[in-house]
Enzyme design. Structure first.
Site, PDB file in Angstrom:
ATOM      1  CB  SER A 183      -1.041   0.035   1.120  1.00 31.56           C
ATOM      2  OG  SER A 183      -2.113  -0.846   0.807  1.00 31.56           O
ATOM      3  CG  HIS A 202       2.304  14.905   3.995  1.00 35.80           C
ATOM      4  ND1 HIS A 202       2.672  14.903   2.672  1.00 35.80           N
ATOM      5  CD2 HIS A 202       1.346  13.956   4.114  1.00 35.80           C
ATOM      6  CE1 HIS A 202       1.948  14.013   2.017  1.00 35.80           C
ATOM      7  NE2 HIS A 202       1.131  13.420   2.866  1.00 35.80           N
ATOM      8  CB  CYS A 252      -0.884  -6.767   5.018  1.00 40.29           C
ATOM      9  SG  CYS A 252      -1.754  -8.246   5.522  1.00 40.29           S
TER      10      CYS A 252
END
Lengths: 132, 132
Positions: free
Chosen positions: A74, A79, A94
């Site tokens: 994923s 930031h 996962c």
């Protein structure tokens, strides 16, 4: 996404864990793009995940850095707002195959927050969304 | 991150909104990398946000697509599992300057989910984390 060892019959089919961590009062230099990139790479390694691509953007001298590691599993992102000692991090992996806590430990070691606000959200098919 | 019109004295300094949306029962082809890329681009436009970089990975014929748009404002991402009609989406933007609902509408129109599970989490400095 790549199925790995998962099949349509595996219960649960995708046991995703999405950790949102807000790091406040960071004493590391959050305007250091090299530091942020290395933290991301080390966190992915600690989690046992696989980088497909890593993109980083530095908004300029003394300003923030934004970086996303696209993973086979994923993504992870950072930031930063150096003027506020604040960094917003995401780790979406996962849950039972990757060590998200180890990744978070690496990130905290690199960015050195005074305070961490963290939540974990279960995501995927075959799981009920929850906030831990 | 880029400060835009924000200063250290603006209350709240960063009013981030992170929407996690799980799309179930999607009738669009979630293995179509072009469709996923266009959906991401259109969603960023609808939100009034700015793409710095967009990276997409297709795991192969009939398999999932994972894509992340790195934004001046934070990020948007889509991860798809076509064999389950499932897509996990993230939209992390400044809440009062960007139209996150418009972006979500664009994404729903493109991926055509039967069911959406969505949560919005406030993130940033100067805000108290909450789940709406």
């Amino acid at each position: 996404m790549n199925g790995g060892a998962m099949t349509a019959n595996s219960p649960p089919p995708y046991d995703g864990r999405h950790v949102l961590a807000d790091f406040h009062g960071c004493s590391a230099r959050l305007d250091d793009a090299g530091l942020v990139e290395q933290a991301l790479r080390d966190a992915v390694t600690a989690a046992g995940a696989t980088i497909l691509d890593l993109n980083l953007h530095h908004f300029g001298e003394g300003q923030g850095v934004t970086g996303v590691a696209l993973l086979a599993e994923s993504h992870m992102s950072i930031h930063t707002w150096p003027e506020h000692g604040y960094a917003a991090l995401d780790l979406f992996l996962c849950g039972h195959r990757h060590d998200i806590d180890a990744a978070l430990g690496v990130l905290a070691g690199a960015l050195r927050p005074a305070d961490i606000r963290q939540r974990t959200i279960a995501r995927g098919y075959g799981v009920t969304a929850l906030v831990e």
